[in-house]
Design an enzyme around this catalytic site. Sequence first.
Site, PDB file in Angstrom:
ATOM      1  N   GLY A 183       0.814  -1.213   0.000  1.00 18.20           N
ATOM      2  CA  GLY A 183       0.000   0.000   0.000  1.00 18.20           C
ATOM      3  C   GLY A 183       0.845   1.260   0.000  1.00 18.20           C
ATOM      4  O   GLY A 183       2.071   1.220   0.129  1.00 18.20           O
ATOM      5  N   GLY A 221       1.190   5.132   1.752  1.00 24.51           N
ATOM      6  CA  GLY A 221       0.816   6.026   2.837  1.00 24.51           C
ATOM      7  C   GLY A 221       1.232   7.443   2.544  1.00 24.51           C
ATOM      8  O   GLY A 221       1.562   7.793   1.406  1.00 24.51           O
ATOM      9  N   GLY A 281       5.355   6.969   2.213  1.00 27.63           N
ATOM     10  CA  GLY A 281       6.036   5.905   1.491  1.00 27.63           C
ATOM     11  C   GLY A 281       5.109   4.890   0.867  1.00 27.63           C
ATOM     12  O   GLY A 281       3.905   4.864   1.120  1.00 27.63           O
ATOM     13  N   THR A 302       4.884   0.737   0.473  1.00 31.48           N
ATOM     14  CA  THR A 302       5.442  -0.463   1.088  1.00 31.48           C
ATOM     15  C   THR A 302       5.197  -1.692   0.218  1.00 31.48           C
ATOM     16  O   THR A 302       4.172  -1.799  -0.455  1.00 31.48           O
ATOM     17  CB  THR A 302       4.857  -0.701   2.492  1.00 31.48           C
ATOM     18  OG1 THR A 302       3.420  -0.741   2.407  1.00 31.48           O
ATOM     19  CG2 THR A 302       5.280   0.399   3.457  1.00 31.48           C
ATOM     20  N   LYS A 351      10.127  -0.348   2.347  1.00 32.24           N
ATOM     21  CA  LYS A 351       9.368   0.894   2.249  1.00 32.24           C
ATOM     22  C   LYS A 351      10.146   1.886   1.397  1.00 32.24           C
ATOM     23  O   LYS A 351      11.296   2.214   1.706  1.00 32.24           O
ATOM     24  CB  LYS A 351       9.109   1.480   3.643  1.00 32.24           C
ATOM     25  CG  LYS A 351       8.149   2.660   3.652  1.00 32.24           C
ATOM     26  CD  LYS A 351       7.781   3.024   5.086  1.00 32.24           C
ATOM     27  CE  LYS A 351       6.725   4.120   5.146  1.00 32.24           C
ATOM     28  NZ  LYS A 351       6.340   4.423   6.544  1.00 32.24           N
ATOM     29  N   ASP A 375      -0.695   7.240  15.012  1.00 27.68           N
ATOM     30  CA  ASP A 375      -1.474   6.647  13.921  1.00 27.68           C
ATOM     31  C   ASP A 375      -1.984   5.267  14.321  1.00 27.68           C
ATOM     32  O   ASP A 375      -1.927   4.319  13.533  1.00 27.68           O
ATOM     33  CB  ASP A 375      -0.608   6.551  12.653  1.00 27.68           C
ATOM     34  CG  ASP A 375      -1.445   6.406  11.382  1.00 27.68           C
ATOM     35  OD1 ASP A 375      -2.650   6.748  11.415  1.00 27.68           O
ATOM     36  OD2 ASP A 375      -0.894   5.953  10.365  1.00 27.68           O
TER      37      ASP A 375
END
Length: 273
Positions: free
Chosen positions: A35, A37, A40, A42, A57, A150
């Site tokens: 995915g 973010g 970055g 990953t 990453k 987070d």
Amino acid sequence: MHFSYFRQFIERLCERRYPTGTVLRGRYQVVRELGMGSYGITYVAMDLQTNTQVVVKQMRTVKKKTRIESFAREANILQRLEHPQIPALYETFIEHGVPHLVMEYIDGDTVESLIFEKGKMYTEKEAFELLKRVLTVVQYIHEKGVVHRDLRIPNILLKNGHVYVIDFGLARFLYEQIPHLDTYTLEKKLRREIDVRSDIYALGHFLLFLLYSSYEPNTEEERSWEEELEISEAARSILRKMLQIDPPYRDVVELMKEIERTMEGWKKDVIVS
């Protein structure tokens, strides 16, 4: 489409992603993308030297200066956090001028996938038991002078009965400051301020997700969680403090003590009944 969302959409399209099979640093072969973010992208990759899977990453290149600082901070934080329930940082490297992190791969289920893909439902007791296990890891993080910022259901992972906290891309050292915090919305400020209470606030929403997993609406009327969820008064009180509706907990230790008292009360109720 709102301008900021349109800009983010274009930024994501412009990012250089690695296709499956790409070998990085002559060692890490990309298996699949996990995915993207804020900072970055990953990937799960195969370490060709050890024949084990790792997470790689790749730093996103838009706003490069800010993201280089964030990547360096994340690496620094992961080096400080040596804990079996936090992914280990193996190494950092630069390829094509772009920083990369190589981390331990934990092949488990996120709480998000458990609820929304596998249909897992949590009772009140189960929700608080899981929260307590997460808090033991978060307590360690705070003791090391770090706030995660987070703690959402995609970043809490379960494997073989163990809880893991992942993705430290937004984490900060407690001595840091955020400029222009007063310009944030209240919701964003509560989630992003560099204070242990921001993690407690986020875990309040994490707990709500667990409790809502077994909720079945009986009306189309929009109501608050306090009206919808049939939970004990003790659970309601804990949630109100975590969400800072009532005076908040000072730290995770105070929260854990109240959870333990509450769970002891539940045990006594069972024995009496």
